[in-house]
Design an enzyme around this catalytic site. Structure first.
Site, PDB file in Angstrom:
ATOM      1  N   LYS A   9       0.897  -1.117   0.064  1.00 35.63           N
ATOM      2  CA  LYS A   9       0.008   0.010  -0.188  1.00 35.63           C
ATOM      3  C   LYS A   9       0.973   1.226   0.049  1.00 35.63           C
ATOM      4  CE  LYS A   9      -3.602  -2.514   2.101  1.00 35.63           C
ATOM      5  NZ  LYS A   9      -4.771  -2.606   3.291  1.00 35.63           N
ATOM      6  N   TYR A  49     -11.956  -3.746  -3.543  1.00 31.27           N
ATOM      7  CA  TYR A  49     -12.680  -3.849  -2.442  1.00 31.27           C
ATOM      8  C   TYR A  49     -14.114  -3.877  -2.567  1.00 31.27           C
ATOM      9  CZ  TYR A  49      -8.322  -2.847   0.095  1.00 31.27           C
ATOM     10  OH  TYR A  49      -6.678  -2.979   0.684  1.00 31.27           O
ATOM     11  N   ASN A 112      -1.834  -0.717   7.195  1.00 28.90           N
ATOM     12  CA  ASN A 112      -1.392  -2.125   7.619  1.00 28.90           C
ATOM     13  C   ASN A 112      -0.449  -2.505   6.424  1.00 28.90           C
ATOM     14  OD1 ASN A 112      -3.264  -2.666   5.537  1.00 28.90           O
ATOM     15  ND2 ASN A 112      -4.490  -4.146   6.919  1.00 28.90           N
ATOM     16  N   HIS A 115      -2.189  -5.667   1.335  1.00 27.18           N
ATOM     17  CA  HIS A 115      -3.176  -6.488   1.203  1.00 27.18           C
ATOM     18  C   HIS A 115      -2.642  -7.803   0.679  1.00 27.18           C
ATOM     19  CE1 HIS A 115      -7.054  -8.018  -0.164  1.00 27.18           C
ATOM     20  NE2 HIS A 115      -6.426  -8.278  -1.268  1.00 27.18           N
ATOM     21  N   GLU A 126      -8.550 -11.214  -7.939  1.00 26.71           N
ATOM     22  CA  GLU A 126      -7.816 -10.055  -7.870  1.00 26.71           C
ATOM     23  C   GLU A 126      -6.574 -10.024  -8.926  1.00 26.71           C
ATOM     24  OE1 GLU A 126      -6.646 -10.126  -3.816  1.00 26.71           O
ATOM     25  OE2 GLU A 126      -8.753  -9.721  -3.066  1.00 26.71           O
TER      26      GLU A 126
HETATM   27  P1  CMP Z   1      -6.810  -5.197   3.531  1.00 25.60           P
HETATM   28  O1  CMP Z   1      -6.384  -6.593   3.830  1.00 25.60           O
HETATM   29  O2  CMP Z   1      -6.443  -4.488   2.364  1.00 25.60           O
HETATM   30  O3  CMP Z   1      -8.539  -5.269   3.197  1.00 25.60           O
HETATM   31  C1  CMP Z   1      -9.521  -4.031   3.546  1.00 25.60           C
HETATM   32  C2  CMP Z   1      -8.798  -3.024   4.358  1.00 25.60           C
HETATM   33  O4  CMP Z   1      -9.219  -2.102   4.727  1.00 25.60           O
HETATM   34  C3  CMP Z   1      -7.839  -3.528   5.388  1.00 25.60           C
HETATM   35  O5  CMP Z   1      -6.690  -4.329   4.818  1.00 25.60           O
HETATM   36  C4  CMP Z   1      -7.669  -2.605   6.357  1.00 25.60           C
HETATM   37  O6  CMP Z   1      -6.422  -1.745   5.722  1.00 25.60           O
HETATM   38  C5  CMP Z   1      -8.769  -1.469   6.085  1.00 25.60           C
HETATM   39  N1  CMP Z   1      -9.700  -1.333   7.085  1.00 25.60           N
HETATM   40  C6  CMP Z   1     -10.012  -0.242   7.725  1.00 25.60           C
HETATM   41  N2  CMP Z   1     -10.752  -0.552   8.820  1.00 25.60           N
HETATM   42  C7  CMP Z   1     -10.874  -1.938   8.864  1.00 25.60           C
HETATM   43  C8  CMP Z   1     -11.774  -2.709   9.688  1.00 25.60           C
HETATM   44  N3  CMP Z   1     -12.527  -2.312  10.694  1.00 25.60           N
HETATM   45  N4  CMP Z   1     -11.865  -4.376   9.310  1.00 25.60           N
HETATM   46  C9  CMP Z   1     -11.193  -4.640   8.367  1.00 25.60           C
HETATM   47  N5  CMP Z   1     -10.562  -3.640   7.487  1.00 25.60           N
HETATM   48  C10 CMP Z   1     -10.239  -2.309   7.734  1.00 25.60           C
END
Ligand code: CMP
Length: 136
Positions: A9, A49, A112, A115, A126
């Site tokens: 990211k 998403y 984080n 992904h 994807e």
């Molecule tokens: P990712 O694995 O990319 O999938 C969805 C993303 O939304 C997740 O990582 C987080 O970076 C973001 N996100 C933000 N808030 C939440 C939440 N409450 N639960 C899950 N994903 C979240």
């Protein structure tokens, strides 16, 4: 043999963690079979998403993924999806074990770092989105 998707990211790219994250993937004997640095189109991110469309964080995660360059990596290996998910750690870095990418390098769920595809079906969907030209 399985192919799965990892996205680094914008936070990971701006913190110069492309090498660190790719090094961990390759050290596990997983193979990089596609790799690109790109400014992701909003439509691609929204489709990526789509399963989260009704979630409160949908708009903010799409804003974030389009706020700067991302790296898309196609990764091949035995049980690659499961192996990568374990390496990245829990979605919320506060729950991620030490030794994982998020447990070692991230602090907040909004940033984080990566992904990764949740299962082989998600990986196929994807990969078609991020590597429409196919992998190497
Ligand atoms: P990712 O694995 O990319 O999938 C969805 C993303 O939304 C997740 O990582 C987080 O970076 C973001 N996100 C933000 N808030 C939440 C939440 N409450 N639960 C899950 N994903 C979240």
């Amino acid at each position: 043999m399985e192919i799965t998707l990892v996205l680094i990211k914008p936070g990971g790219v701006s913190r110069s963690l492309i090498g660190e994250i790719t090094k961990r993937i390759e050290a596990r004997d997983l193979k990089v079979v596609g790799l690109k640095l790109m400014n992701a189109p909003r439509a691609t991110v929204e489709e990526h998403y789509a399963e989260h469309k009704e979630r409160p964080f949908f708009a903010s995660v799409c804003d974030y993924l389009t706020s700067g360059p991302v790296v898309a990596i196609a990764v091949s290996g035995v049980n690659a999806t499961k192996a990568i998910r374990a390496m990245m750690g829990a979605t919320n870095p506060l729950d991620a074990a030490p030794g994982t990418v998020r447990g070692d390098l991230a602090l907040t769920i909004d940033d984080n770092l990566t992904h990764s595809s949740s299962d082989p079906e998600a990986a196929a969907r994807e990969l078609a989105l991020w590597f429409p030209e196919g992998t190497v």
